[in-house]
Design a protein around this motif. Structure first.
Motif, mmCIF file in Angstrom:
data_model
loop_
_atom_site.group_PDB
_atom_site.id
_atom_site.type_symbol
_atom_site.label_atom_id
_atom_site.label_comp_id
_atom_site.label_asym_id
_atom_site.label_seq_id
_atom_site.Cartn_x
_atom_site.Cartn_y
_atom_site.Cartn_z
ATOM 1 N N LYS A 148 49.426 36.771 42.436
ATOM 2 C CA LYS A 148 50.135 37.623 41.479
ATOM 3 C C LYS A 148 50.474 36.898 40.171
ATOM 4 C CE LYS A 148 50.222 41.283 44.076
ATOM 5 N NZ LYS A 148 51.446 41.770 44.733
ATOM 6 N N LYS A 149 50.832 35.640 40.249
ATOM 7 C CA LYS A 149 51.257 34.934 39.037
ATOM 8 C C LYS A 149 50.111 34.721 38.052
ATOM 9 C CE LYS A 149 55.395 32.576 40.731
ATOM 10 N NZ LYS A 149 56.095 31.275 40.887
ATOM 11 N N SER A 150 48.982 34.279 38.558
ATOM 12 C CA SER A 150 47.851 33.999 37.667
ATOM 13 C C SER A 150 47.019 35.238 37.387
ATOM 14 C CB SER A 150 46.952 32.922 38.281
ATOM 15 O OG SER A 150 46.317 33.407 39.459
ATOM 16 N N LYS A 169 45.260 37.584 33.635
ATOM 17 C CA LYS A 169 43.999 36.859 33.767
ATOM 18 C C LYS A 169 43.651 36.068 32.512
ATOM 19 C CE LYS A 169 41.382 39.555 37.174
ATOM 20 N NZ LYS A 169 41.168 38.407 38.099
ATOM 21 N N ILE A 170 43.728 36.720 31.364
ATOM 22 C CA ILE A 170 43.315 36.025 30.151
ATOM 23 C C ILE A 170 44.258 34.869 29.841
ATOM 24 C CG2 ILE A 170 44.525 37.480 28.456
ATOM 25 C CD1 ILE A 170 40.936 36.041 28.193
ATOM 26 N N ASN A 171 45.539 35.016 30.184
ATOM 27 C CA ASN A 171 46.470 33.882 30.052
ATOM 28 C C ASN A 171 45.980 32.701 30.889
ATOM 29 O OD1 ASN A 171 48.211 35.301 28.375
ATOM 30 N ND2 ASN A 171 49.587 35.915 30.028
ATOM 31 N N TRP A 225 29.335 39.076 31.808
ATOM 32 C CA TRP A 225 29.064 40.508 31.622
ATOM 33 C C TRP A 225 30.238 41.373 32.058
ATOM 34 C CZ3 TRP A 225 25.738 41.702 28.224
ATOM 35 C CH2 TRP A 225 24.628 40.893 27.990
ATOM 36 N N ALA A 226 31.038 40.885 33.005
ATOM 37 C CA ALA A 226 32.242 41.629 33.381
ATOM 38 C C ALA A 226 33.229 41.658 32.221
ATOM 39 C CB ALA A 226 32.886 40.991 34.610
ATOM 40 N N ALA A 227 33.449 40.498 31.583
ATOM 41 C CA ALA A 227 34.353 40.441 30.426
ATOM 42 C C ALA A 227 33.803 41.270 29.272
ATOM 43 C CB ALA A 227 34.561 38.989 30.006
ATOM 44 N N TYR A 228 32.510 41.201 29.075
ATOM 45 C CA TYR A 228 31.831 41.965 28.025
ATOM 46 C C TYR A 228 32.041 43.467 28.251
ATOM 47 C CZ TYR A 228 27.744 43.286 25.087
ATOM 48 O OH TYR A 228 26.893 43.819 24.146
ATOM 49 N N ALA A 229 31.874 43.911 29.496
ATOM 50 C CA ALA A 229 32.046 45.327 29.821
ATOM 51 C C ALA A 229 33.499 45.757 29.663
ATOM 52 C CB ALA A 229 31.563 45.602 31.244
ATOM 53 N N GLU A 246 44.310 45.645 20.273
ATOM 54 C CA GLU A 246 43.512 44.728 19.462
ATOM 55 C C GLU A 246 43.624 43.277 19.927
ATOM 56 O OE1 GLU A 246 44.553 45.270 15.400
ATOM 57 O OE2 GLU A 246 43.900 47.368 15.336
ATOM 58 N N GLU A 247 44.808 42.863 20.285
ATOM 59 C CA GLU A 247 44.986 41.470 20.718
ATOM 60 C C GLU A 247 44.209 41.200 22.002
ATOM 61 O OE1 GLU A 247 48.442 38.261 22.023
ATOM 62 O OE2 GLU A 247 49.006 40.319 21.524
ATOM 63 N N LEU A 248 44.299 42.117 22.973
ATOM 64 C CA LEU A 248 43.606 41.938 24.240
ATOM 65 C C LEU A 248 42.090 41.959 24.039
ATOM 66 C CD1 LEU A 248 44.461 41.519 27.170
ATOM 67 C CD2 LEU A 248 44.314 43.995 27.520
ATOM 68 N N ILE A 249 41.623 42.857 23.206
ATOM 69 C CA ILE A 249 40.192 42.917 22.888
ATOM 70 C C ILE A 249 39.736 41.600 22.266
ATOM 71 C CG2 ILE A 249 38.478 43.991 21.367
ATOM 72 C CD1 ILE A 249 40.026 46.643 21.749
ATOM 73 N N GLY A 250 40.519 41.092 21.342
ATOM 74 C CA GLY A 250 40.167 39.851 20.675
ATOM 75 C C GLY A 250 40.122 38.668 21.618
ATOM 76 N N ARG A 251 41.079 38.597 22.534
ATOM 77 C CA ARG A 251 41.145 37.455 23.446
ATOM 78 C C ARG A 251 39.969 37.461 24.426
ATOM 79 N NH1 ARG A 251 47.082 37.381 25.879
ATOM 80 N NH2 ARG A 251 46.502 35.272 26.575
ATOM 81 N N TYR A 252 39.632 38.629 24.970
ATOM 82 C CA TYR A 252 38.492 38.692 25.891
ATOM 83 C C TYR A 252 37.170 38.491 25.158
ATOM 84 C CZ TYR A 252 40.845 39.679 30.260
ATOM 85 O OH TYR A 252 41.604 39.548 31.410
#
Length: 520
Positions: A60-62, A124-126, A172-176, A189-195
């Motif tokens: 859960k944390k990560s 996840k992205i963190n 490809w998962a991150a891309y999708a 926008e921030e989440l899109i940019g980070r991934y």
């Protein structure tokens, strides 16, 4: 450990009030003839699989996946600690399911709400970004990692190396996911940019870390110093990983490893564009057509020769729009037909994919059976034909949902074929024992297949970047010479003709509540 015990007790209490052994509420006849029953059945699959996807299989944390969990051979409840490690392959399945949930997919949204999905993407992205900061030598790629209450470190055997295959899946998962967010959540926008930066970093470093030259992509790269930057590092081929596979450790397969090749082809920083075409030259030797003879029908089905012809090799169909190409669609359908006929003509109640071994006692040593498949259409000898798995249907759901549901239902109807976390990893064909595990590979791949895969969102983004037509062009160019005249279009799929002997008892926490008998 206390939280795991509490979770298990809570799920058990729920299971005693509702029927986690719901396979016996349905007959083969109605699942082959009533679309409403199929939809109802798949909704119940989502309900119970979510117990794993949302709780048991997650740190859960990560926000990262936990590979899986052994179950008690009698009760079906967690035995010992969960597998506190994961890999890019498991992360790719999780990201894809999250993305589909955010796209309002009929089945994925039954697992994650919008709030849960967005929260997981942020967690996840963190974690991905922190891992990259802690271990810059991996260049944005992920090795197998240990996951313990939010702390993520390389596992002991991956402190000097990184695999390409799994990371192609993750790319490809991150891309999708970015494609989904751009379509449905453009305000993020921030989440899109980070991934976007996450997957672009992989592509940007792919040549430095994985490219050997002359079209050869390393299957596993050795890293001189995982704490040093990419620019100040040295990368070589870690060939010792491939000694058992008769290979010099290059990713030249036309199976799930091909996802990494496509990433490099489109997005690696090539200085010479002619160099990237050598990737396909290096793969040509494994592009082989083979005809499978259907016993009793005196007909043949043409397929692409598999490594073991394990269903696991079909992973790529879940992420890239292969089925948008007619030859690839025909190959997928033919391959799934062969699985069904192999099972039916050999009187097997299910089909094969690489899987964790069956055991009879909790303390038994656990093995991993990679060499599961169909010998007649494989490169490498197949060693295991006694253990079938529900996830052998994962891409069959893309080829023919009705047939896939029929076989999936037949397999989870085996003794202890279901538990309070959904499907059981595998069942021995003689009904005497099971592989008492729940893992991302053997469960959530199937759920992703049931949900239709995420390749349509990959296709949408490829098209927006001008690469979709090139994808189809290269596919046609490389496959048409050997695969343009496939046999088997007139051969139907086969349905199950045998069930499991009900020798082993069901898990005590997930027993049938009806006497319905499965009709053939």
């Amino acid at each position: 450990m206390k939280s795991l015990i509490f979770l298990s007790l809570l799920i058990y209490l729920i299971a005693t009030q509702e029927n986690c052994r719901f396979a016996f509420e349905y007959t083969q006849k109605e699942l082959q003839s009533d679309p409403k029953k199929v939809q109802e059945f798949l909704s119940k699959v989502m309900k119970w699989e979510s117990n794993f996807a949302k709780d048991l299989g997650i740190d859960k944390k990560s926000g990262l996946t936990l590979d899986g969990q052994q179950l008690d051979v009698n009760t079906g409840m967690p035995y010992g600690k969960p597998h506190q490690f994961t890999a890019s392959s498991k992360e790719s399945i999780h990201l894809a399911l999250i993305g589909l949930a955010l796209s309002n997919n009929e089945y994925a949204k039954q697992i994650y709400s919008e709030e849960e999905a967005l929260d997981l993407l942020n967690r996840k992205i963190n974690t991905y970004e922190q891992f990259d900061k802690d271990y810059p030598g991996y260049g944005g790629f992920l090795p197998w990692v240990a996951v313990n209450d939010g702390v993520v470190t390389p596992t002991w055997d991956w402190t000097d190396g990184v695999p390409s295959l799994d990371n192609g899946q993750l790319f490809w998962a991150a891309y999708a996911v970015v494609s989904v967010l751009e379509t449905w959540y453009s305000d993020q926008e921030e989440l899109i940019g980070r991934y976007t930066r996450f997957y672009q970093k992989m592509a940007n470093n792919s040549i430095t870390i994985f490219y050997e030259g002359n079209g050869l992509i390393r299957a596993v790269t050795r890293i001189q110093d995982i704490k040093a930057s990419v620019e100040n590092n040295k990368y070589t081929n870690r060939q010792t990983d491939c000694t058992n596979f008769r290979s010099p450790c290059y990713l030249d397969d036309p199976y799930e490893g091909e996802l990494f090749a496509w990433m490099m082809y489109f997005y690696a920083p090539w200085k010479d564009t002619t160099e990237r075409e050598k990737i396909w030259v290096a793969k040509k030797s494994k592009l082989q057509v083979v005809d499978y003879k259907v016993a009793g029908l005196n007909k043949y089905i043409s397929v692409q020769r598999g490594w073991w012809f394990s269903a696991h090799e079909q992973w790529k169909y879940l992420f890239l729009p292969y089925t948008h190409d007619q030859i690839q669609l025909n190959l997928l359908i033919n391959g799934e037909k062969v699985r069904t006929w192999d099972a039916r003509n050999n009187e097997k109640p299910g089909m094969f994919a690489s899987i964790t071994s069956n055991i009879t006692k909790n303390e038994d040593p656990v093995d991993y059976y990679s060499a599961c498949g169909i010998q007649e259409v494989s490169f490498i000898p197949v060693s295991y034909r006694h253990l079938v798995t529900p996830y052998s249907t994962m891409t069959m759901f893309l080829a023919n949902q009705e047939v896939a549901v029929s076989w999936y239902h037949n397999m989870i109807s085996g003794p202890a074929g279901q538990n309070v976390f959904g499907s059981t990893e595998g069942v021995v064909v003689d009904g005497t024992s099971v592989a008492p595990f729940v893992t991302w590979d053997s469960k959530m791949t199937t759920v992703l297949g049931m949900a239709g895969g995420i390749f349509d969102y990959t296709a949408k983004k490829l098209n927006s970047e001008g690469n979709y037509n090139l994808f189809l062009k290269v596919l046609n160019r490389e496959w048409q010479q050997s695969f343009s005249n496939l046999k088997g279009a007139d051969v139907p799929f086969a349905y199950p003709n045998v069930t499991f002997p009900q020798i082993k008892k069901d898990f005590t926490t997930c027993t049938r509540k009806t006497d319905i008998i499965i009709e053939q």
